[in-house]
Each structure stands twice: as C-alpha cells, then as structure tokens.
Enzyme design. Structure first.
Site, PDB file in Angstrom:
ATOM      1  N   LYS A  61       6.110   1.864  -3.509  1.00  0.00           N
ATOM      2  CA  LYS A  61       4.677   2.178  -3.553  1.00  0.00           C
ATOM      3  C   LYS A  61       4.533   3.699  -3.603  1.00  0.00           C
ATOM      4  CE  LYS A  61       0.141   1.495  -2.617  1.00  0.00           C
ATOM      5  NZ  LYS A  61      -0.240   0.878  -1.329  1.00  0.00           N
ATOM      6  N   VAL A  62       3.832   4.183  -4.616  1.00  0.00           N
ATOM      7  CA  VAL A  62       3.614   5.616  -4.781  1.00  0.00           C
ATOM      8  C   VAL A  62       2.150   5.870  -5.119  1.00  0.00           C
ATOM      9  CG1 VAL A  62       5.987   6.009  -5.591  1.00  0.00           C
ATOM     10  CG2 VAL A  62       4.140   5.638  -7.259  1.00  0.00           C
ATOM     11  N   ALA A 113      -5.449  11.068  -3.654  1.00  0.00           N
ATOM     12  CA  ALA A 113      -6.561  11.667  -2.925  1.00  0.00           C
ATOM     13  C   ALA A 113      -6.653  13.162  -3.221  1.00  0.00           C
ATOM     14  CB  ALA A 113      -6.399  11.419  -1.428  1.00  0.00           C
ATOM     15  N   HIS A 116      -7.748   5.494   3.419  1.00  0.00           N
ATOM     16  CA  HIS A 116      -7.534   4.218   4.091  1.00  0.00           C
ATOM     17  C   HIS A 116      -8.483   3.990   5.260  1.00  0.00           C
ATOM     18  CE1 HIS A 116      -4.412   3.452   1.340  1.00  0.00           C
ATOM     19  NE2 HIS A 116      -3.450   4.114   1.924  1.00  0.00           N
TER      20      HIS A 116
END
Length: 290
Positions: free
Chosen positions: A54-55, A116, A156
């Site tokens: 996951k990146v 982000a 998140h």
C-alpha cells in the site's frame, strides 16, 4: 512461498485485507504482513521491499518501473480528503481558524510523498508556507495544539477527532479537489511487484478479500480493533464506512480519471516527474505500467 504484504494498521486496510492475511481466500498463497505508515511503505517500495504494498498515489511516478498498479484494494472516495488544521479561535459562538492562509507558516505534514502533501502543494501553490516538517502522523495534532507548528496536514481518522485537540479546519482538501475537478480523491494505491506476483491474480485475491469483508464484517472485528491504535470502536466504524467503498472493489473509470488528473496536474506544476502513460487492459490490473 509466502508473499510479502505491507499495509497500514488503519481500519480500512485491516478490514479489506483480513481474509487474505488469514488464509481465507481460495487459491491465494500465504501472506507475511508488515504494518507501517504509508510514508514508510512509500520509501520501502522504492527499494522493492514487498511483493504487495500500500502506497500513496502521489508516489507512483517513482515506483511504476518496478510495480503494477492494481485496480482494487486502495483508498479513494468522496468526502474523505486530508484536512489542514490550525488552532481555533472562539467567535460568534463557533470556532474558526486562527489564520486565513499559511503565508510564513510552519506546517507539519505526514510525509513528503503522500497524496495529502501533494494535494496540499497544489492548493497552496500561490501562497506556500515558509517551512514544511515531516512529522509522524500521530504527533501532528498534539503538536499543532501545543503551538509547535502553525498548522498540520492530517488524514484518515483525524477528521473525526481533531476537535478534541481544540483545532479547526482551515481547508478540507477533499472538498477543494472535488469542487475543482468533480472527481473522487485518490489517496492510497495497492501495487504488485513485477516478476514476483501476477497482477491479475493478485487483483482477484484482493477483490475476494473485500467481498468477504463486506459479507461478514464481524469476522474481522477483533483483528481490526487490535491494530487500530487506540481508536474507539465508533471511530473505527466511521473510518471503515468512509474509506472502504465502491472504489475499493474497483477503481473504475472515475478512479483512474482521478489518478490521471492528480498526477497530470502535479507533473504540469513541476511537483513530480511525469508519470507513465496508462495502457489499455481488459483486466485493468496492469492499467498503469512503465
């Protein structure tokens, strides 16, 4: 042989990958899992450290020589974008940001190749802050509240809890992105290392893991909570409900368009290298390659 998998300990990842990690996906090989924040996995993937990883979508230009982008398992969506937080000021019965923009500010960010931060750079291009510091995600809100930084970029579950730190949102970068493009926000991607794992097979395993997660949410409950870093069950549920959605099962046309738009805009602005062009693939598991 076991495949190496790296995901975050966040509820959306553990919920999605529970069945695969626990050997419940027919035909899938055993998996050895590493849990790490995305800033860590972005760097590890550049070294080819994992078979499945996951990146951040923002890290793709540095990774596509060695990895396939899978069309499932990642994090995209609407109403789930990063927030830029500052200390709040009381006024008119409500809290408002203590500044109108970030000119001259020091801003804490969770990683320099995170989606982000790339969204933040696009948003703040005309009035960039004076200084950026990479700070572990869990330290950002307390540090902003304590006055160590003028603002913090968070992701998140922070969107559910930042009020507890006396902080307020200067901007919701998801709202800004969606309003400007009409597209979902591409946050986290799942990659398969070339030569180590068949991307079509891997996409099938992940989709089956997602299907099982939705079919029986209770099955993964203890596993998810054990990795949720002291999140309350209610926050965990809201986190999963927001970040595990139709794009988790299939990026689809809108998801791929969002990825192209983000990376294309960033490349045009000179913020990242120009990414590889998408290829047509009936399976879509190799839709982005070098």
């Amino acid at each position: 042989m076991a495949l190496s998998l790296a995901i975050s300990p966040c509820p959306n990842d553990t919920f999605v990958f529970h069945a695969l990690v626990h050997g419940r996906v027919p035909g899938a090989p055993p998996v050895e899992v590493t849990y790490a924040d995305v800033d860590v996995t972005n760097t590890a993937a550049e070294r080819g450290a994992f078979d499945l990883v996951k990146v951040s979508f923002a890290a793709l230009p540095w990774l596509l020589d060695d990895y396939h982008l899978l069309p499932c398992g990642g994090a995209l969506g609407r109403g789930c974008g990063p927030l830029v937080l500052t200390r709040g000021e009381a006024g008119d019965g409500a809290s408002r940001p203590d500044r109108a923009d970030l000119s001259g500010a020091t801003v804490a960010v969770p990683g320099d190749r995170t989606t982000a931060y790339l969204l933040f750079r696009l948003w703040s291009a005309e009035r960039p802050p004076a200084r950026i510091e990479v700070v572990p995600f869990h330290e950002i809100m307390p540090a902003v509240a304590a006055g160590k930084y003028d603002a913090g970029l968070v992701i998140h579950e922070a969107r559910f809890t930042y009020h507890r730190h006396g902080l307020t949102a200067l901007v919701d970068l998801g709202e800004w992105w969606e309003g400007d493009t009409g597209l979902p926000i591409p946050l986290g991607a799942i990659l398969a290392r070339k030569g180590a794992v068949d991307p079509v097979a891997a996409a099938g395993w992940i989709r089956e893991s997602v299907r099982q997660a939705w079919a029986d949410p209770a099955a993964s409950r203890d596993y998810v909570l054990s990795h949720a870093q002291e999140m309350e069950p209610d926050v965990v549920d809201r986190h999963i409900g927001l970040y595990v959605n139709e794009f988790t099962a299939d990026l689809g046309d809108a998801g791929f368009a969002a990825v192209e738009a983000l990376l294309g805009r960033a490349a045009d602005a000179g913020l990242i290298p120009k990414p590889s062009s998408p290829q047509t693939s009936s399976s879509r598991a190799t839709a982005w390659t070098s």
